[in-house]
Design a protein around this motif. Structure first.
Motif, PDB file in Angstrom:
ATOM      1  N   TYR A 199      49.220  49.275 -15.524  1.00 12.97           N
ATOM      2  CA  TYR A 199      50.538  48.648 -15.545  1.00 12.97           C
ATOM      3  C   TYR A 199      51.068  48.416 -16.961  1.00 12.97           C
ATOM      4  CZ  TYR A 199      49.900  43.528 -16.523  1.00 12.97           C
ATOM      5  OH  TYR A 199      49.692  42.299 -17.082  1.00 12.97           O
ATOM      6  N   TYR A 200      50.206  48.387 -17.978  1.00 11.94           N
ATOM      7  CA  TYR A 200      50.697  48.210 -19.341  1.00 11.94           C
ATOM      8  C   TYR A 200      51.668  49.321 -19.747  1.00 11.94           C
ATOM      9  CZ  TYR A 200      47.097  44.662 -20.543  1.00 11.94           C
ATOM     10  OH  TYR A 200      46.314  43.536 -20.612  1.00 11.94           O
ATOM     11  N   ASP A 201      51.355  50.551 -19.309  1.00 13.78           N
ATOM     12  CA  ASP A 201      52.175  51.696 -19.721  1.00 13.78           C
ATOM     13  C   ASP A 201      52.723  52.493 -18.546  1.00 13.78           C
ATOM     14  OD1 ASP A 201      49.767  52.730 -18.907  1.00 13.78           O
ATOM     15  OD2 ASP A 201      49.269  53.690 -20.813  1.00 13.78           O
ATOM     16  N   GLY A 202      52.444  52.054 -17.314  1.00 15.23           N
ATOM     17  CA  GLY A 202      52.965  52.725 -16.132  1.00 15.23           C
ATOM     18  C   GLY A 202      52.335  54.065 -15.829  1.00 15.23           C
ATOM     19  N   GLN A 203      51.190  54.348 -16.463  1.00 17.61           N
ATOM     20  CA  GLN A 203      50.559  55.650 -16.284  1.00 17.61           C
ATOM     21  C   GLN A 203      49.672  55.680 -15.042  1.00 17.61           C
ATOM     22  OE1 GLN A 203      51.155  58.432 -18.424  1.00 17.61           O
ATOM     23  NE2 GLN A 203      52.783  56.964 -18.947  1.00 17.61           N
ATOM     24  N   THR A 235      46.031  52.047 -24.310  1.00 18.18           N
ATOM     25  CA  THR A 235      46.780  50.799 -24.442  1.00 18.18           C
ATOM     26  C   THR A 235      45.856  49.609 -24.668  1.00 18.18           C
ATOM     27  OG1 THR A 235      46.859  50.559 -22.029  1.00 18.18           O
ATOM     28  CG2 THR A 235      48.778  51.536 -23.096  1.00 18.18           C
ATOM     29  N   SER A 286      55.350  49.485 -21.769  1.00 23.20           N
ATOM     30  CA  SER A 286      56.319  49.565 -20.681  1.00 23.20           C
ATOM     31  C   SER A 286      57.134  48.278 -20.630  1.00 23.20           C
ATOM     32  CB  SER A 286      55.605  49.772 -19.343  1.00 23.20           C
ATOM     33  OG  SER A 286      56.517  49.662 -18.271  1.00 23.20           O
ATOM     34  N   GLU A 345      58.974  47.096 -18.395  1.00 30.18           N
ATOM     35  CA  GLU A 345      58.871  46.464 -17.081  1.00 30.18           C
ATOM     36  C   GLU A 345      57.602  45.631 -16.937  1.00 30.18           C
ATOM     37  OE1 GLU A 345      59.418  49.689 -17.590  1.00 30.18           O
ATOM     38  OE2 GLU A 345      61.548  49.836 -17.034  1.00 30.18           O
ATOM     39  N   ALA A 346      56.623  45.857 -17.794  1.00 30.68           N
ATOM     40  CA  ALA A 346      55.343  45.150 -17.700  1.00 30.68           C
ATOM     41  C   ALA A 346      55.305  43.866 -18.518  1.00 30.68           C
ATOM     42  CB  ALA A 346      54.204  46.074 -18.161  1.00 30.68           C
TER      43      ALA A 346
END
Length: 228
Positions: free
Chosen positions: A107-111, A163, A179, A181-182
């Motif tokens: 979730y930190y980078d949406g990957q 990350t 991200s 959003e995070a």
């Protein structure tokens, strides 16, 4: 338990039933449980105690991890138990708790990640930061409990190694998830972890948190349960 007593003691057990089944008796017999706290981010930031921080004496080895995890019988350490809990597609668990396949979302980078080896289990509040803000005075057992904390979903998080290592031991004053959003989620979970473990923060960190709490993250809700 009462059925067994009834077979043995008959009328005596029947006399005990109202006492044992009353709410007051049940509350007295049950072990005390920590109560979950729910508050706004702004109020949560205000609950974090303010002190200067000191990293004197810190080494990562003073926080034993990864240990045998919450389930001592599954053959998995804390790292793998977190990976299993956070998988969006469950991996196959082979002998020795070797994980193959599976899918995770960092979730930190949406990957999206399809290899457990590409993930780090990140301590939401880094071990060095915990040391600075109260853990230096803890027993070795409590530091181990902190480093392996699965009692709160936010304490440990599976994220891309890139990350996690970019974050390192930095706090929200110096690092934010890439991200956008995070970011509010991250700030809320960072504060929740501080409050869960009764850790402090210095003025600089609190001022940075207030910028988020009074601005883009004002609607963020913080949930935490004090650690035993």
């Amino acid at each position: 338990m009462i059925k067994n007593l009834a077979r043995t003691f008959g009328a005596l057990s029947l006399a005990l039933v109202p006492l044992l089944s009353s709410p007051a008796a049940q509350a007295a017999a049950a072990p005390a449980a920590s109560v979950a706290e729910v508050t706004t981010l702004a109020d949560a930031v205000g609950l974090v105690k303010v002190t200067e921080e000191d990293r004197t004496g810190y080494t990562r080895s003073k926080f034993k991890h990864w240990n045998s995890g919450d389930d001592k019988s599954d053959g998995c350490n804390t790292r793998n138990e977190v990976l299993l809990a956070e998988a969006v597609v469950a991996p196959t668990v082979e002998a020795g708790c070797k994980l193959t396949g599976g899918t995770w979302r960092s979730y930190y980078d949406g990957q999206e990640v399809t290899s457990a080896a590409s993930l780090d289990i990140d301590h939401m509040v880094p071990l060095a930061e915990a040391w600075d803000s109260g853990a230096s005075a803890w027993s070795a057992a409590r530091r181990e409990a902190y480093a392996n904390d699965q009692g709160a979903d936010v304490s440990l998080v599976a994220v891309t190694a890139r990350t996690s290592r970019s974050k390192s031991d930095q706090d929200p004053a110096d690092w934010m998830p890439p991200s956008p959003e995070a970011q509010c989620r991250y700030v809320g979970e960072w504060v929740a972890t501080k409050l869960r473990w009764d850790l402090t923060a210095d003025d600089r960190k609190l001022e940075a948190l207030k910028v988020f709490a009074e601005g883009p993250c004002e609607d963020t809700i913080v949930r935490y349960t004090p650690a035993a």
